[in-house]
Write a protein that holds these residues in place. Structure first.
Motif, PDB file in Angstrom:
ATOM      1  N   GLY A   7     -90.424 -46.642  26.945  1.00  0.00           N
ATOM      2  CA  GLY A   7     -89.596 -46.777  25.753  1.00  0.00           C
ATOM      3  C   GLY A   7     -88.162 -46.308  25.901  1.00  0.00           C
ATOM      4  O   GLY A   7     -87.387 -46.360  24.945  1.00  0.00           O
ATOM      5  N   VAL A   8     -87.767 -45.866  27.090  1.00  0.00           N
ATOM      6  CA  VAL A   8     -86.390 -45.396  27.330  1.00  0.00           C
ATOM      7  C   VAL A   8     -85.687 -46.422  28.219  1.00  0.00           C
ATOM      8  O   VAL A   8     -86.237 -46.854  29.238  1.00  0.00           O
ATOM      9  CB  VAL A   8     -86.388 -44.014  28.014  1.00  0.00           C
ATOM     10  CG1 VAL A   8     -84.958 -43.552  28.286  1.00  0.00           C
ATOM     11  CG2 VAL A   8     -87.133 -42.990  27.173  1.00  0.00           C
ATOM     12  N   ASN A   9     -84.465 -46.800  27.841  1.00  0.00           N
ATOM     13  CA  ASN A   9     -83.698 -47.757  28.628  1.00  0.00           C
ATOM     14  C   ASN A   9     -83.386 -47.209  30.007  1.00  0.00           C
ATOM     15  O   ASN A   9     -83.131 -46.008  30.170  1.00  0.00           O
ATOM     16  CB  ASN A   9     -82.389 -48.104  27.933  1.00  0.00           C
ATOM     17  CG  ASN A   9     -82.606 -48.936  26.692  1.00  0.00           C
ATOM     18  OD1 ASN A   9     -83.567 -49.686  26.588  1.00  0.00           O
ATOM     19  ND2 ASN A   9     -81.714 -48.806  25.736  1.00  0.00           N
ATOM     20  N   LEU A  10     -83.387 -48.086  31.000  1.00  0.00           N
ATOM     21  CA  LEU A  10     -83.024 -47.744  32.365  1.00  0.00           C
ATOM     22  C   LEU A  10     -81.689 -48.407  32.695  1.00  0.00           C
ATOM     23  O   LEU A  10     -81.464 -49.567  32.332  1.00  0.00           O
ATOM     24  CB  LEU A  10     -84.088 -48.228  33.354  1.00  0.00           C
ATOM     25  CG  LEU A  10     -85.489 -47.639  33.184  1.00  0.00           C
ATOM     26  CD1 LEU A  10     -86.455 -48.286  34.171  1.00  0.00           C
ATOM     27  CD2 LEU A  10     -85.466 -46.129  33.383  1.00  0.00           C
ATOM     28  N   TYR A  11     -80.808 -47.653  33.373  1.00  0.00           N
ATOM     29  CA  TYR A  11     -79.487 -48.156  33.746  1.00  0.00           C
ATOM     30  C   TYR A  11     -79.204 -47.857  35.204  1.00  0.00           C
ATOM     31  O   TYR A  11     -79.523 -46.767  35.688  1.00  0.00           O
ATOM     32  CB  TYR A  11     -78.380 -47.502  32.898  1.00  0.00           C
ATOM     33  CG  TYR A  11     -78.446 -47.852  31.444  1.00  0.00           C
ATOM     34  CD1 TYR A  11     -77.943 -49.063  30.980  1.00  0.00           C
ATOM     35  CD2 TYR A  11     -79.013 -46.984  30.528  1.00  0.00           C
ATOM     36  CE1 TYR A  11     -78.006 -49.397  29.635  1.00  0.00           C
ATOM     37  CE2 TYR A  11     -79.076 -47.303  29.180  1.00  0.00           C
ATOM     38  CZ  TYR A  11     -78.575 -48.517  28.746  1.00  0.00           C
ATOM     39  OH  TYR A  11     -78.644 -48.844  27.422  1.00  0.00           O
ATOM     40  N   THR A  12     -78.574 -48.803  35.883  1.00  0.00           N
ATOM     41  CA  THR A  12     -78.072 -48.528  37.225  1.00  0.00           C
ATOM     42  C   THR A  12     -76.849 -47.632  37.071  1.00  0.00           C
ATOM     43  O   THR A  12     -76.284 -47.506  35.966  1.00  0.00           O
ATOM     44  CB  THR A  12     -77.662 -49.814  37.952  1.00  0.00           C
ATOM     45  OG1 THR A  12     -76.571 -50.413  37.245  1.00  0.00           O
ATOM     46  CG2 THR A  12     -78.831 -50.785  38.072  1.00  0.00           C
ATOM     47  N   ILE A  13     -76.394 -47.043  38.160  1.00  0.00           N
ATOM     48  CA  ILE A  13     -75.211 -46.192  38.089  1.00  0.00           C
ATOM     49  C   ILE A  13     -73.998 -47.008  37.638  1.00  0.00           C
ATOM     50  O   ILE A  13     -73.180 -46.534  36.849  1.00  0.00           O
ATOM     51  CB  ILE A  13     -74.953 -45.452  39.423  1.00  0.00           C
ATOM     52  CG1 ILE A  13     -73.938 -44.331  39.237  1.00  0.00           C
ATOM     53  CG2 ILE A  13     -74.530 -46.404  40.519  1.00  0.00           C
ATOM     54  CD1 ILE A  13     -74.420 -43.162  38.455  1.00  0.00           C
ATOM     55  N   ALA A  14     -73.893 -48.250  38.088  1.00  0.00           N
ATOM     56  CA  ALA A  14     -72.769 -49.103  37.685  1.00  0.00           C
ATOM     57  C   ALA A  14     -72.793 -49.372  36.187  1.00  0.00           C
ATOM     58  O   ALA A  14     -71.750 -49.318  35.519  1.00  0.00           O
ATOM     59  CB  ALA A  14     -72.795 -50.413  38.470  1.00  0.00           C
ATOM     60  N   GLN A  15     -73.955 -49.660  35.625  1.00  0.00           N
ATOM     61  CA  GLN A  15     -74.064 -49.896  34.189  1.00  0.00           C
ATOM     62  C   GLN A  15     -73.721 -48.642  33.398  1.00  0.00           C
ATOM     63  O   GLN A  15     -73.014 -48.711  32.394  1.00  0.00           O
ATOM     64  CB  GLN A  15     -75.480 -50.350  33.831  1.00  0.00           C
ATOM     65  CG  GLN A  15     -75.830 -51.723  34.349  1.00  0.00           C
ATOM     66  CD  GLN A  15     -77.315 -52.024  34.179  1.00  0.00           C
ATOM     67  OE1 GLN A  15     -78.161 -51.143  34.326  1.00  0.00           O
ATOM     68  NE2 GLN A  15     -77.622 -53.279  33.891  1.00  0.00           N
ATOM     69  N   ALA A  16     -74.213 -47.493  33.841  1.00  0.00           N
ATOM     70  CA  ALA A  16     -73.960 -46.243  33.129  1.00  0.00           C
ATOM     71  C   ALA A  16     -72.471 -45.882  33.146  1.00  0.00           C
ATOM     72  O   ALA A  16     -71.947 -45.317  32.186  1.00  0.00           O
ATOM     73  CB  ALA A  16     -74.781 -45.114  33.737  1.00  0.00           C
TER      74      ALA A  16
END
Length: 87
Positions: A7-16
């Motif tokens: 239920g928690v969004n995952l982000y790549t370092i570039a997206q973050a």
């Protein structure tokens, strides 16, 4: 479509790093794994402050570092793109 883990969004370092205003990055030990969490505030006081967790493209779970030092070394090269980085 966003990728989620429990239920928690995952982000790549570039997206973050693309968030405006910049996110806060925090290294936490959860269940023996060192994870990088991203939030709207320096202190994640509730679920609303948590934006997501670091993951790598092609994976379906967060990146689990073997130590706090390994996670910090990874974030060090991107630290200027976050509002803060803490452990």
């Amino acid at each position: 479509m966003s990728i989620q883990f429990n239920g928690v969004n995952l982000y790549t370092i570039a997206q973050a790093c693309e968030f405006d205003p910049p996110l806060h990055a925090r290294i936490l030990n959860l269940g023996g794994d060192w994870l990088v969490l991203f939030g709207k505030k320096l202190a994640f006081t509730d679920d609303a402050d948590l934006v997501g967790i670091l993951y790598e493209t092609g994976q379906t779970a967060p990146v689990a570092f073997s130590s706090k030092t390994a996670a910090a070394d990874f974030l060090d090269q991107h630290a200027q793109r976050f509002a803060s980085v803490s452990c």
